[in-house]
Design a protein around this motif. Structure first.
Motif, PDB file in Angstrom:
ATOM      1  N   TYR A  64      12.192   8.893 -13.932  1.00 33.64           N
ATOM      2  CA  TYR A  64      11.678   8.294 -12.717  1.00 33.64           C
ATOM      3  C   TYR A  64      10.480   7.505 -12.932  1.00 33.64           C
ATOM      4  N   LEU A  65      10.359   6.573 -12.035  1.00 26.97           N
ATOM      5  CA  LEU A  65       8.962   5.649 -11.791  1.00 26.97           C
ATOM      6  C   LEU A  65       8.620   5.985 -10.425  1.00 26.97           C
ATOM      7  N   GLN A  66       7.392   6.480 -10.575  1.00 25.97           N
ATOM      8  CA  GLN A  66       6.569   6.644  -9.251  1.00 25.97           C
ATOM      9  C   GLN A  66       5.686   5.249  -9.122  1.00 25.97           C
ATOM     10  N   MET A  67       5.843   4.858  -7.943  1.00 23.86           N
ATOM     11  CA  MET A  67       5.088   3.631  -7.837  1.00 23.86           C
ATOM     12  C   MET A  67       4.259   3.896  -6.476  1.00 23.86           C
ATOM     13  N   ASN A  68       2.853   3.583  -6.806  1.00 27.10           N
ATOM     14  CA  ASN A  68       1.976   3.862  -5.752  1.00 27.10           C
ATOM     15  C   ASN A  68       1.033   2.549  -5.309  1.00 27.10           C
ATOM     16  N   ALA A  69       0.550   2.299  -4.172  1.00 27.13           N
ATOM     17  CA  ALA A  69      -0.070   1.085  -3.939  1.00 27.13           C
ATOM     18  C   ALA A  69       0.418  -0.016  -4.342  1.00 27.13           C
ATOM     19  N   LEU A  70       1.707  -0.044  -3.818  1.00 27.03           N
ATOM     20  CA  LEU A  70       2.476  -1.468  -3.734  1.00 27.03           C
ATOM     21  C   LEU A  70       1.729  -2.414  -3.385  1.00 27.03           C
ATOM     22  N   LYS A  71       2.147  -3.729  -4.197  1.00 28.55           N
ATOM     23  CA  LYS A  71       1.706  -5.013  -3.746  1.00 28.55           C
ATOM     24  C   LYS A  71       2.882  -5.725  -3.606  1.00 28.55           C
TER      25      LYS A  71
ATOM     26  N   GLY B 169       0.913  -1.227  -0.013  1.00 26.33           N
ATOM     27  CA  GLY B 169      -0.083  -0.115  -0.067  1.00 26.33           C
ATOM     28  C   GLY B 169       0.540   1.129   0.030  1.00 26.33           C
ATOM     29  N   GLU B 170       2.147   1.251   0.332  1.00 24.76           N
ATOM     30  CA  GLU B 170       3.033   2.238   0.364  1.00 24.76           C
ATOM     31  C   GLU B 170       3.579   2.746  -0.964  1.00 24.76           C
ATOM     32  N   SER B 171       4.270   3.798  -1.172  1.00 22.03           N
ATOM     33  CA  SER B 171       4.653   4.379  -2.414  1.00 22.03           C
ATOM     34  C   SER B 171       6.308   4.263  -2.321  1.00 22.03           C
ATOM     35  N   LEU B 172       6.647   4.418  -3.733  1.00 19.47           N
ATOM     36  CA  LEU B 172       8.427   4.534  -3.588  1.00 19.47           C
ATOM     37  C   LEU B 172       8.547   5.184  -5.090  1.00 19.47           C
ATOM     38  N   ARG B 173       9.566   5.807  -5.159  1.00 22.35           N
ATOM     39  CA  ARG B 173       9.993   6.640  -6.337  1.00 22.35           C
ATOM     40  C   ARG B 173      11.436   6.408  -6.521  1.00 22.35           C
ATOM     41  N   LEU B 174      11.535   5.441  -7.998  1.00 24.95           N
ATOM     42  CA  LEU B 174      12.818   5.016  -8.396  1.00 24.95           C
ATOM     43  C   LEU B 174      13.356   6.019  -9.323  1.00 24.95           C
TER      44      LEU B 174
ATOM     45  N   CYS C 199      16.189   0.099 -15.422  1.00 21.93           N
ATOM     46  CA  CYS C 199      15.816   0.823 -16.572  1.00 21.93           C
ATOM     47  C   CYS C 199      16.676   0.541 -17.805  1.00 21.93           C
ATOM     48  N   ALA C 200      16.088   0.798 -18.910  1.00 22.89           N
ATOM     49  CA  ALA C 200      16.803   0.284 -20.180  1.00 22.89           C
ATOM     50  C   ALA C 200      16.753   1.683 -21.260  1.00 22.89           C
ATOM     51  N   ALA C 201      17.451   1.542 -22.186  1.00 19.47           N
ATOM     52  CA  ALA C 201      17.530   2.528 -23.031  1.00 19.47           C
ATOM     53  C   ALA C 201      17.582   2.126 -24.451  1.00 19.47           C
TER      54      ALA C 201
ATOM     55  N   THR D  39       3.842   5.586 -12.489  1.00 15.44           N
ATOM     56  CA  THR D  39       3.928   6.585 -13.502  1.00 15.44           C
ATOM     57  C   THR D  39       5.365   7.121 -13.810  1.00 15.44           C
ATOM     58  N   ILE D  40       5.591   6.893 -14.854  1.00 10.85           N
ATOM     59  CA  ILE D  40       7.034   7.344 -15.500  1.00 10.85           C
ATOM     60  C   ILE D  40       7.249   8.736 -16.009  1.00 10.85           C
TER      61      ILE D  40
END
Length: 132
Positions: free
Chosen positions: A81-88, A15-20, A97-99, A70-71
């Motif tokens: 960035y990758l904003q990750m919400n409501a983590l499971k 349920g928590e969030s994390l930003r990569l 990450c890749a390019a 959200t990227i």
């Protein structure tokens, strides 16, 4: 030399969030599409989200993370960035990450549909664990 470096992983509760963060160097983001992948133990790298290069801001998401992740990009910081919400718990894994160079007529999604084979430059990953 093109380099990608992920950071921001860690241990969070459901349920928590994390930003990569994915800091890139050695290339112009205007010419490269960038994507985030996740690799769970024993499994292959699974595509999550991508963002267009070529001065665009188009994005694409896998069905498993759409609406929760959200990227986005900060060109001044050379970071995606990758904003990750409501983590499971099933979001646990190593995040990469890749390019890849993007042709003008393509979208990042047209590469992401090939999974990991659609990208040819990779960071070393950052681990994320979602557990109570």
């Amino acid at each position: 030399q093109l380099q990608l470096e992920e950071s921001g992983g860690g241990l969070v509760q459901p349920g928590e969030s994390l930003r990569l963060s994915c800091k890139y160097s050695g290339f112009s983001v205007d010419r490269f599409a960038i994507a985030w992948f996740r690799q769970a133990p024993g499994l292959g790298r699974k595509e999550l989200a991508c963002i267009d290069g070529n001065g665009g801001t188009g994005t694409d998401y896998s069905e498993t993370v759409g609406g929760r992740f959200t990227i986005f990009r900060d060109n001044a910081e050379n970071t995606v960035y990758l904003q990750m919400n409501a983590l499971k718990s099933e979001d646990s894994g190593v995040y990469y990450c890749a390019a890849r160079r993007q042709r003008l007529e393509d979208t990042c999604g047209s590469y992401m549909r090939f999974g990991a084979n659609g990208f040819d430059n990779w960071g070393k990953g950052t681990p994320v664990t979602v557990s109570s």
